[in-house]
Design a protein around this motif. Structure first.
Motif, PDB file in Angstrom:
ATOM      1  N   ALA A 190       0.716  -1.307   0.032  1.00 36.58           N
ATOM      2  CA  ALA A 190      -0.394   0.098  -0.020  1.00 36.58           C
ATOM      3  C   ALA A 190       0.956   1.552   0.139  1.00 36.58           C
ATOM      4  CB  ALA A 190      -0.879   0.491   1.214  1.00 36.58           C
ATOM      5  N   ILE A 191       2.216   1.330   0.806  1.00 40.16           N
ATOM      6  CA  ILE A 191       2.756   2.421   0.473  1.00 40.16           C
ATOM      7  C   ILE A 191       3.012   2.804  -0.833  1.00 40.16           C
ATOM      8  CG2 ILE A 191       5.272   3.545   1.596  1.00 40.16           C
ATOM      9  CD1 ILE A 191       4.358   2.093   4.785  1.00 40.16           C
ATOM     10  N   LEU A 192       3.714   1.931  -1.128  1.00 35.70           N
ATOM     11  CA  LEU A 192       4.335   1.617  -2.167  1.00 35.70           C
ATOM     12  C   LEU A 192       3.701   2.221  -3.420  1.00 35.70           C
ATOM     13  CD1 LEU A 192       6.554  -1.877  -2.796  1.00 35.70           C
ATOM     14  CD2 LEU A 192       7.754   0.472  -2.723  1.00 35.70           C
ATOM     15  N   HIS A 193       2.736   1.606  -3.447  1.00 39.50           N
ATOM     16  CA  HIS A 193       1.068   1.960  -3.934  1.00 39.50           C
ATOM     17  C   HIS A 193       0.807   3.630  -4.001  1.00 39.50           C
ATOM     18  CE1 HIS A 193      -2.663   1.527  -6.953  1.00 39.50           C
ATOM     19  NE2 HIS A 193      -2.585   2.552  -6.217  1.00 39.50           N
ATOM     20  N   ALA A 194       0.975   4.124  -2.715  1.00 39.05           N
ATOM     21  CA  ALA A 194       0.722   5.662  -2.730  1.00 39.05           C
ATOM     22  C   ALA A 194       1.784   7.000  -3.004  1.00 39.05           C
ATOM     23  CB  ALA A 194       0.122   6.071  -1.018  1.00 39.05           C
ATOM     24  N   ALA A 195       3.508   6.323  -2.643  1.00 37.33           N
ATOM     25  CA  ALA A 195       4.096   6.624  -3.000  1.00 37.33           C
ATOM     26  C   ALA A 195       4.113   6.649  -4.769  1.00 37.33           C
ATOM     27  CB  ALA A 195       5.714   5.511  -2.186  1.00 37.33           C
ATOM     28  N   ALA A 196       4.366   5.897  -5.565  1.00 40.04           N
ATOM     29  CA  ALA A 196       4.064   6.121  -6.682  1.00 40.04           C
ATOM     30  C   ALA A 196       2.929   6.955  -7.456  1.00 40.04           C
ATOM     31  CB  ALA A 196       3.915   4.599  -7.432  1.00 40.04           C
ATOM     32  N   ARG A 197       1.698   6.669  -6.524  1.00 46.09           N
ATOM     33  CA  ARG A 197       0.693   8.146  -6.376  1.00 46.09           C
ATOM     34  C   ARG A 197       1.230   9.651  -6.407  1.00 46.09           C
ATOM     35  NH1 ARG A 197      -4.761   8.750  -5.792  1.00 46.09           N
ATOM     36  NH2 ARG A 197      -5.151  11.413  -6.439  1.00 46.09           N
ATOM     37  N   LEU A 198       1.952   9.707  -4.954  1.00 46.99           N
ATOM     38  CA  LEU A 198       2.589  11.411  -4.703  1.00 46.99           C
ATOM     39  C   LEU A 198       3.664  11.564  -5.935  1.00 46.99           C
ATOM     40  CD1 LEU A 198       3.079  10.196  -1.045  1.00 46.99           C
ATOM     41  CD2 LEU A 198       0.729  11.260  -2.145  1.00 46.99           C
ATOM     42  N   ALA A 226      -4.896  15.764  -1.388  1.00 44.41           N
ATOM     43  CA  ALA A 226      -5.554  14.972  -0.333  1.00 44.41           C
ATOM     44  C   ALA A 226      -4.584  14.808   0.982  1.00 44.41           C
ATOM     45  CB  ALA A 226      -6.355  13.610  -0.819  1.00 44.41           C
ATOM     46  N   TRP A 227      -3.572  15.263   1.384  1.00 41.04           N
ATOM     47  CA  TRP A 227      -2.636  15.431   2.551  1.00 41.04           C
ATOM     48  C   TRP A 227      -3.491  15.011   3.530  1.00 41.04           C
ATOM     49  CZ3 TRP A 227       1.884  13.848   0.441  1.00 41.04           C
ATOM     50  CH2 TRP A 227       2.486  14.686  -0.885  1.00 41.04           C
ATOM     51  N   GLY A 228      -2.896  14.114   4.656  1.00 45.02           N
ATOM     52  CA  GLY A 228      -3.508  13.976   6.442  1.00 45.02           C
ATOM     53  C   GLY A 228      -3.859  12.645   6.829  1.00 45.02           C
ATOM     54  N   ILE A 229      -4.517  12.189   6.942  1.00 48.02           N
ATOM     55  CA  ILE A 229      -4.816  10.926   8.243  1.00 48.02           C
ATOM     56  C   ILE A 229      -5.682   9.625   7.655  1.00 48.02           C
ATOM     57  CG2 ILE A 229      -5.717   9.593  10.594  1.00 48.02           C
ATOM     58  CD1 ILE A 229      -5.016  12.994  11.665  1.00 48.02           C
ATOM     59  N   TYR A 230      -5.001   9.064   6.826  1.00 47.30           N
ATOM     60  CA  TYR A 230      -5.772   7.469   6.529  1.00 47.30           C
ATOM     61  C   TYR A 230      -5.517   6.397   7.093  1.00 47.30           C
ATOM     62  CZ  TYR A 230      -5.775  11.165   2.093  1.00 47.30           C
ATOM     63  OH  TYR A 230      -5.924  11.150   1.774  1.00 47.30           O
ATOM     64  N   HIS A 231      -6.928   5.379   7.978  1.00 48.90           N
ATOM     65  CA  HIS A 231      -6.519   4.385   8.134  1.00 48.90           C
ATOM     66  C   HIS A 231      -5.962   3.390   6.820  1.00 48.90           C
ATOM     67  CE1 HIS A 231      -9.238   5.300  11.661  1.00 48.90           C
ATOM     68  NE2 HIS A 231      -8.645   6.779  11.639  1.00 48.90           N
ATOM     69  N   LEU A 232      -5.223   2.068   7.519  1.00 51.84           N
ATOM     70  CA  LEU A 232      -5.221   1.325   6.784  1.00 51.84           C
ATOM     71  C   LEU A 232      -4.394   0.528   7.426  1.00 51.84           C
ATOM     72  CD1 LEU A 232      -3.163   0.726   3.890  1.00 51.84           C
ATOM     73  CD2 LEU A 232      -1.474   1.580   4.729  1.00 51.84           C
ATOM     74  N   ALA A 233      -5.390  -1.263   7.241  1.00 54.85           N
ATOM     75  CA  ALA A 233      -6.149  -1.511   8.315  1.00 54.85           C
ATOM     76  C   ALA A 233      -6.557  -3.015   7.468  1.00 54.85           C
ATOM     77  CB  ALA A 233      -6.411  -1.814   9.357  1.00 54.85           C
TER      78      ALA A 233
END
Length: 292
Positions: free
Chosen positions: A191-199, A207-214
């Motif tokens: 998930a981090i790699l997926h999000a990092a690629a987007r960033l 859309a910065w801020g807090i997310y839940h990832l579980a």
């Protein structure tokens, strides 16, 4: 893209190092070069690593010991996390910071949303909440990812403990009145790699801020234990009966939230990523643990 992750031994750091892709270089930095308890080491260590994105994964995670070492827990989880975020900000890059379900008191009837009020019930949770606040203040380009019940082929975790206990016991007592989402660190890394690629490819991301990832599925500790041991037995590994007990029968120095369930709907909506079902994620971790 160069992803610099703090900490070398943690479950998420180890999973990220393993999951690096052709277009992503993952570099882990830790002690003595980077020591969150010594904030003066952070800026130079991260600058030397030349990140495109920083993953703030290192933390003080000894939940019970934190009750006796509040100063160290806050130094690492609050001040140290803030220094990491500031170091990323100085380089003009985002920070992805890992947090925890322990920022909640566990009294909600249902999965927690990012907008729910926080109310930690122990030093560990309070120090992680202070870290969230420090990260947000230090770097406006932040993703704070709260996760829960992390397990993996690496480090110390519940799955490893169950397999170890089953190797020499016929029955294992496990708490049945605490609920959450077991979360594979392998999935967190993906998930981090997926999000990092987007960033990295979208400089206009806002859309910065807090997310839940579980994890996708919810269960209690005894239910998770049964799945681990049934799967292990089916793969030729150790197995044992699980006996349900109450949390009051397994006393710990620090209180645990009764409800640690987290809704990851916001992360799925923004990033288009959702964790696999528990059976798939847990089976892969158990298979790897047994292969060792």
């Amino acid at each position: 893209m160069r992803l610099v992750v703090t900490g070398r031994e943690g479950q998420v750091a180890a999973s990220l190092l393993e999951a690096g892709r052709e277009d992503v270089e993952v570099v882990a930095i830790g002690r003595p070069q980077l020591d969150l308890a010594r904030p003066e080491t952070v800026i130079d260590a991260i600058a030397a690593a030349k990140p495109d994105i920083v993953v703030s994964a290192a933390a003080y995670t000894a939940v019970d010991q934190a009750e006796d070492e509040p100063e160290l827990a806050y130094a690492v989880n609050a001040a140290g996390a803030g220094e990491v975020a500031q170091a990323a900000a100085r380089r003009g890059v985002p920070v992805i910071h890992l947090s925890t379900d322990y920022v909640f008191d566990g009294t909600k009837d249902g999965p927690y949303l990012e907008t729910d009020a926080t109310a930690p019930i122990g030093v560990y949770g309070a120090s992680k909440l202070a870290g969230e606040q420090a990260v947000a203040s230090a770097n406006p380009r932040h993703l704070i990812l709260r996760t829960a019940w992390v397990y993996s082929p690496f480090g110390k975790n519940f799955a490893k403990t169950m397999l170890r206990l089953a190797s020499d016991r016929d029955e294992i007592p496990v708490v049945a009145d605490q609920w959450g989402n077991p979360t594979s660190a392998l999935d967190i890394a993906d998930a981090i790699l997926h999000a990092a690629a987007r960033l990295h490819r979208n400089e206009d991301f806002a859309a910065w801020g807090i997310y839940h990832l579980a994890g996708t599925d919810e269960t209690n500790w005894s239910g998770f234990a049964r799945y681990i041991l049934d799967t292990s037995g089916g793969l030729g590994g150790p197995s044992a009966r699980v006996r349900d007990i109450a949390a009051t029968d397994y006393l710990t120095k620090a209180r645990r939230p009764v409800n640690s369930r987290l809704s990851s709907a916001k992360f799925a909506s923004v990033f288009g990523w959702r964790a696999p079902v528990l059976q798939k994620s847990a089976r892969e971790v158990i298979r790897r643990l047994l292969s060792r």
